[in-house]
Write a protein that holds these residues in place. Structure first.
Motif, PDB file in Angstrom:
ATOM      1  N   PHE A 199       0.841  -1.203   0.000  1.00  0.00           N
ATOM      2  CA  PHE A 199       0.000   0.000   0.000  1.00  0.00           C
ATOM      3  C   PHE A 199       0.872   1.248   0.000  1.00  0.00           C
ATOM      4  CE2 PHE A 199      -2.229   3.297   2.495  1.00  0.00           C
ATOM      5  CZ  PHE A 199      -3.267   3.543   1.614  1.00  0.00           C
ATOM      6  N   ALA A 200       1.908   1.267   0.814  1.00  0.00           N
ATOM      7  CA  ALA A 200       2.814   2.417   0.866  1.00  0.00           C
ATOM      8  C   ALA A 200       3.555   2.579  -0.447  1.00  0.00           C
ATOM      9  CB  ALA A 200       3.798   2.250   2.023  1.00  0.00           C
ATOM     10  N   VAL A 201       3.992   1.473  -1.027  1.00  0.00           N
ATOM     11  CA  VAL A 201       4.693   1.534  -2.314  1.00  0.00           C
ATOM     12  C   VAL A 201       3.757   2.034  -3.405  1.00  0.00           C
ATOM     13  CG1 VAL A 201       5.740   0.101  -4.115  1.00  0.00           C
ATOM     14  CG2 VAL A 201       6.458  -0.154  -1.749  1.00  0.00           C
ATOM     15  N   ALA A 202       2.511   1.576  -3.398  1.00  0.00           N
ATOM     16  CA  ALA A 202       1.552   2.044  -4.401  1.00  0.00           C
ATOM     17  C   ALA A 202       1.296   3.537  -4.247  1.00  0.00           C
ATOM     18  CB  ALA A 202       0.238   1.269  -4.277  1.00  0.00           C
ATOM     19  N   GLY A 203       1.278   4.022  -3.014  1.00  0.00           N
ATOM     20  CA  GLY A 203       1.100   5.459  -2.784  1.00  0.00           C
ATOM     21  C   GLY A 203       2.315   6.263  -3.186  1.00  0.00           C
ATOM     22  N   LEU A 204       3.500   5.750  -2.904  1.00  0.00           N
ATOM     23  CA  LEU A 204       4.728   6.449  -3.265  1.00  0.00           C
ATOM     24  C   LEU A 204       5.033   6.367  -4.756  1.00  0.00           C
ATOM     25  CD1 LEU A 204       7.078   5.456  -0.317  1.00  0.00           C
ATOM     26  CD2 LEU A 204       6.069   7.692  -0.749  1.00  0.00           C
ATOM     27  N   ALA A 205       4.453   5.387  -5.422  1.00  0.00           N
ATOM     28  CA  ALA A 205       4.719   5.213  -6.855  1.00  0.00           C
ATOM     29  C   ALA A 205       4.246   6.417  -7.660  1.00  0.00           C
ATOM     30  CB  ALA A 205       4.049   3.942  -7.353  1.00  0.00           C
ATOM     31  N   LEU A 206       3.295   7.142  -7.131  1.00  0.00           N
ATOM     32  CA  LEU A 206       2.804   8.327  -7.827  1.00  0.00           C
ATOM     33  C   LEU A 206       3.806   9.472  -7.747  1.00  0.00           C
ATOM     34  CD1 LEU A 206      -0.878   8.229  -6.541  1.00  0.00           C
ATOM     35  CD2 LEU A 206       0.007   7.382  -8.737  1.00  0.00           C
ATOM     36  N   GLU A 207       4.618   9.496  -6.693  1.00  0.00           N
ATOM     37  CA  GLU A 207       5.546  10.597  -6.472  1.00  0.00           C
ATOM     38  C   GLU A 207       6.944  10.338  -7.023  1.00  0.00           C
ATOM     39  OE1 GLU A 207       5.554  11.562  -2.357  1.00  0.00           O
ATOM     40  OE2 GLU A 207       3.383  11.598  -2.237  1.00  0.00           O
ATOM     41  N   CYS A 208       7.380   9.087  -7.035  1.00  0.00           N
ATOM     42  CA  CYS A 208       8.733   8.781  -7.498  1.00  0.00           C
ATOM     43  C   CYS A 208       8.712   7.492  -8.304  1.00  0.00           C
ATOM     44  CB  CYS A 208       9.693   8.693  -6.317  1.00  0.00           C
ATOM     45  SG  CYS A 208       9.302   7.384  -5.162  1.00  0.00           S
ATOM     46  N   SER A 209       9.850   6.932  -8.522  1.00  0.00           N
ATOM     47  CA  SER A 209       9.956   5.729  -9.341  1.00  0.00           C
ATOM     48  C   SER A 209       9.356   4.527  -8.614  1.00  0.00           C
ATOM     49  CB  SER A 209      11.421   5.458  -9.668  1.00  0.00           C
ATOM     50  OG  SER A 209      11.528   4.257 -10.383  1.00  0.00           O
ATOM     51  N   GLY A 210       8.136   4.207  -8.948  1.00  0.00           N
ATOM     52  CA  GLY A 210       7.435   3.100  -8.308  1.00  0.00           C
ATOM     53  C   GLY A 210       8.017   1.748  -8.653  1.00  0.00           C
ATOM     54  N   MET A 211       8.551   1.612  -9.862  1.00  0.00           N
ATOM     55  CA  MET A 211       9.114   0.325 -10.270  1.00  0.00           C
ATOM     56  C   MET A 211      10.328  -0.029  -9.417  1.00  0.00           C
ATOM     57  SD  MET A 211       8.811  -2.300 -12.025  1.00  0.00           S
ATOM     58  CE  MET A 211       7.846  -2.098 -13.489  1.00  0.00           C
TER      59      MET A 211
ATOM     60  N   TRP B 105      -2.723  -7.609  -4.590  1.00  0.00           N
ATOM     61  CA  TRP B 105      -3.904  -7.601  -5.449  1.00  0.00           C
ATOM     62  C   TRP B 105      -4.809  -6.418  -5.133  1.00  0.00           C
ATOM     63  CZ3 TRP B 105      -5.870 -13.332  -6.078  1.00  0.00           C
ATOM     64  CH2 TRP B 105      -5.023 -13.989  -6.966  1.00  0.00           C
ATOM     65  N   LEU B 106      -4.903  -6.040  -3.886  1.00  0.00           N
ATOM     66  CA  LEU B 106      -5.754  -4.897  -3.532  1.00  0.00           C
ATOM     67  C   LEU B 106      -5.138  -3.560  -3.917  1.00  0.00           C
ATOM     68  CD1 LEU B 106      -7.136  -5.798   0.006  1.00  0.00           C
ATOM     69  CD2 LEU B 106      -8.424  -5.629  -2.110  1.00  0.00           C
ATOM     70  N   PHE B 107      -3.882  -3.367  -3.568  1.00  0.00           N
ATOM     71  CA  PHE B 107      -3.292  -2.046  -3.689  1.00  0.00           C
ATOM     72  C   PHE B 107      -2.716  -1.753  -5.067  1.00  0.00           C
ATOM     73  CE2 PHE B 107      -2.856  -2.911   0.969  1.00  0.00           C
ATOM     74  CZ  PHE B 107      -3.961  -2.162   1.304  1.00  0.00           C
ATOM     75  N   PHE B 108      -2.316  -2.786  -5.803  1.00  0.00           N
ATOM     76  CA  PHE B 108      -1.848  -2.549  -7.162  1.00  0.00           C
ATOM     77  C   PHE B 108      -2.987  -2.681  -8.162  1.00  0.00           C
ATOM     78  CE2 PHE B 108       2.319  -3.768  -5.262  1.00  0.00           C
ATOM     79  CZ  PHE B 108       2.904  -2.529  -5.439  1.00  0.00           C
ATOM     80  N   ASP B 109      -4.142  -3.116  -7.698  1.00  0.00           N
ATOM     81  CA  ASP B 109      -5.369  -3.165  -8.483  1.00  0.00           C
ATOM     82  C   ASP B 109      -5.224  -4.008  -9.743  1.00  0.00           C
ATOM     83  OD1 ASP B 109      -8.062  -2.559  -8.703  1.00  0.00           O
ATOM     84  OD2 ASP B 109      -7.674  -0.898 -10.067  1.00  0.00           O
ATOM     85  N   ILE B 110      -4.367  -5.016  -9.694  1.00  0.00           N
ATOM     86  CA  ILE B 110      -4.273  -5.965 -10.794  1.00  0.00           C
ATOM     87  C   ILE B 110      -4.210  -7.362 -10.202  1.00  0.00           C
ATOM     88  CG2 ILE B 110      -3.217  -4.516 -12.572  1.00  0.00           C
ATOM     89  CD1 ILE B 110      -0.499  -5.489 -11.690  1.00  0.00           C
ATOM     90  N   LYS B 111      -4.887  -8.266 -10.815  1.00  0.00           N
ATOM     91  CA  LYS B 111      -4.899  -9.651 -10.344  1.00  0.00           C
ATOM     92  C   LYS B 111      -3.878 -10.455 -11.146  1.00  0.00           C
ATOM     93  CE  LYS B 111      -8.477  -8.852  -7.689  1.00  0.00           C
ATOM     94  NZ  LYS B 111      -8.380  -7.453  -7.413  1.00  0.00           N
ATOM     95  N   GLU B 112      -2.636 -10.025 -11.072  1.00  0.00           N
ATOM     96  CA  GLU B 112      -1.558 -10.656 -11.828  1.00  0.00           C
ATOM     97  C   GLU B 112      -1.237 -12.025 -11.243  1.00  0.00           C
ATOM     98  OE1 GLU B 112       0.962 -11.472 -14.602  1.00  0.00           O
ATOM     99  OE2 GLU B 112      -0.011  -9.510 -14.627  1.00  0.00           O
ATOM    100  N   VAL B 113      -1.149 -13.034 -12.113  1.00  0.00           N
ATOM    101  CA  VAL B 113      -0.870 -14.396 -11.680  1.00  0.00           C
ATOM    102  C   VAL B 113       0.543 -14.527 -11.112  1.00  0.00           C
ATOM    103  CG1 VAL B 113      -0.724 -16.790 -12.481  1.00  0.00           C
ATOM    104  CG2 VAL B 113      -2.497 -15.291 -13.370  1.00  0.00           C
TER     105      VAL B 113
END
Length: 120
Positions: free
Chosen positions: A26-38, A83-91
């Protein structure tokens, strides 16, 4: 008295697992908007989570009867969190969770083996 100590310790490690495996995505998903999330995701998936899984498994090896399920709960918390915070159900997240579970249970087995060697 021993049972209460194990229960308190299990609850403590459960809370830490939820924080590391559920709240950190969740924190990474929030910070991904501000800096390099990858870059943050790579650090989380390839460094933080495997090290935490090994530490948790090693600690659980001291009392496998009471704490064997904590690596499993930790892996499930990771899967739900991603799955919740990245909003993708990636296998592939299932594979990451399985690897974290294997790391945790392997560390638990090694810890149990080392503890048995000390008793001999």
């Amino acid at each position: 008295m021993m049972k209460k100590d194990v229960t308190k310790e299990s609850v403590l490690w459960l809370a830490i697992s939820i924080a590391v495996m559920f709240a950190l995505p969740f924190a990474v998903a929030g910070l991904a908007l501000e800096c390099s999330g990858m870059a943050l995701c790579m650090i989380l998936f390839f460094i933080v989570n495997p090290i935490y899984s090994a530490i948790l498994g090693f600690r659980c090896g001291r009392n496998i009867r009471q704490m064997w399920n904590l690596p499993l709960v930790s892996s499930i918390a990771f899967l739900v969190g991603t799955w919740l915070f990245f909003d993708i159900k990636e296998v592939w997240f299932i594979i990451y969770a399985a690897v974290y579970l294997i790391i945790g249970w392997t560390a638990m087995g090694i810890s149990k083996y080392l503890n048995n060697q000390k008793k001999i």
